[in-house]
Design a protein around this motif. Structure first.
Motif, PDB file in Angstrom:
ATOM      1  N   GLU A 105     -97.484 -35.507  40.277  1.00 18.55           N
ATOM      2  CA  GLU A 105     -96.181 -35.779  40.868  1.00 18.55           C
ATOM      3  C   GLU A 105     -96.271 -35.704  42.378  1.00 18.55           C
ATOM      4  N   LYS A 106     -95.327 -36.425  43.009  1.00 15.41           N
ATOM      5  CA  LYS A 106     -95.259 -36.448  44.466  1.00 15.41           C
ATOM      6  C   LYS A 106     -93.792 -36.599  44.849  1.00 15.41           C
ATOM      7  N   THR A 107     -93.368 -35.886  45.862  1.00 13.39           N
ATOM      8  CA  THR A 107     -92.003 -36.022  46.357  1.00 13.39           C
ATOM      9  C   THR A 107     -92.036 -36.860  47.625  1.00 13.39           C
ATOM     10  N   ALA A 108     -91.290 -37.964  47.609  1.00 14.85           N
ATOM     11  CA  ALA A 108     -91.190 -38.847  48.771  1.00 14.85           C
ATOM     12  C   ALA A 108     -89.911 -38.495  49.534  1.00 14.85           C
ATOM     13  N   ASP A 109     -89.946 -38.683  50.852  1.00 13.73           N
ATOM     14  CA  ASP A 109     -88.764 -38.393  51.675  1.00 13.73           C
ATOM     15  C   ASP A 109     -87.578 -39.259  51.277  1.00 13.73           C
ATOM     16  N   LEU A 110     -87.858 -40.507  50.919  1.00 10.59           N
ATOM     17  CA  LEU A 110     -86.828 -41.469  50.502  1.00 10.59           C
ATOM     18  C   LEU A 110     -87.329 -42.215  49.275  1.00 10.59           C
ATOM     19  N   PRO A 111     -86.419 -42.803  48.502  1.00 11.22           N
ATOM     20  CA  PRO A 111     -86.875 -43.641  47.383  1.00 11.22           C
ATOM     21  C   PRO A 111     -87.679 -44.835  47.919  1.00 11.22           C
ATOM     22  N   ILE A 112     -88.589 -45.334  47.101  1.00 10.11           N
ATOM     23  CA  ILE A 112     -89.367 -46.505  47.513  1.00 10.11           C
ATOM     24  C   ILE A 112     -88.442 -47.721  47.556  1.00 10.11           C
TER      25      ILE A 112
END
Length: 183
Positions: A105-112
């Protein structure tokens, strides 16, 4: 041959009508046709007209539906607002797979971008449906335009009274034709 209408039938129709029974209910109870019951009722000065009751029931039903539409429109607006918040929120992305069936899993600052497009589509659909269920009320712009129109008409009348006619740019084609005919 049809059975004659007797006093017993008349009394039964009068009694059941007073009890609020429908024409068809009375017809079944006295074993006569609905048209016979209508004929007896007419002779007695009674009516099975329920237009007022039906109108009242219809009005209540419409009011209930309007209230339900308004509540649902509010829910759709809430959905749109929640989705709008997701556009700017960190997003957890995960995958499960590979030859070792590993979870990552990875948390992105914003949705792709693809997810942002899907969120925007959800927002647009929810807002559109909400507006269709409960269209916005007039914001008063039409009233403002009518006030300005009234003001302009009043100024034009005042000018005409002081100068003996409307300003040249306010002369209508009909007035110009009349003036040409007078000359």
């Amino acid at each position: 041959m049809a059975r004659p209408i007797d006093a017993k039938d008349r009394a039964a129709v009068k009694r059941m009508h007073a009890a609020g029974k429908s024409r068809n209910d009375i017809a079944r109870a006295i074993k006569r046709s609905p048209s016979t019951v209508s004929k007896i009722a007419a002779e007695l000065g009674l009516s099975f007209d329920r237009a007022a009751e039906v109108a009242a029931a219809t009005a209540v039903r419409k009011a209930d539906l309007a209230q339900r539409r308004a509540a649902f429109a509010e829910r759709l607006q809430d959905i749109a607002e929640r989705e709008a918040d997701r556009l700017e929120a960190p997003t957890l992305y995960w995958e499960w797979g590979g030859k070792d069936h590993k979870y990552a899993e990875k948390t992105a600052d914003l949705p792709i971008p693809g997810d942002r497009r899907a969120i925007m589509s959800t927002i647009a659909t929810a807002v559109d449906r909400s507006l269709k269920l409960v269209p916005p009320k007039d914001d008063g712009a039409a009233e403002s335009r009518s006030v300005i129109g009234d003001l302009m008409a009043g100024l034009a009348r005042d000018y005409a009274e002081r100068h003996g006619g409307p300003p040249a740019e306010f002369v209508t084609d009909d007035q110009a034709a009349e003036d040409d005919g007078d000359a």
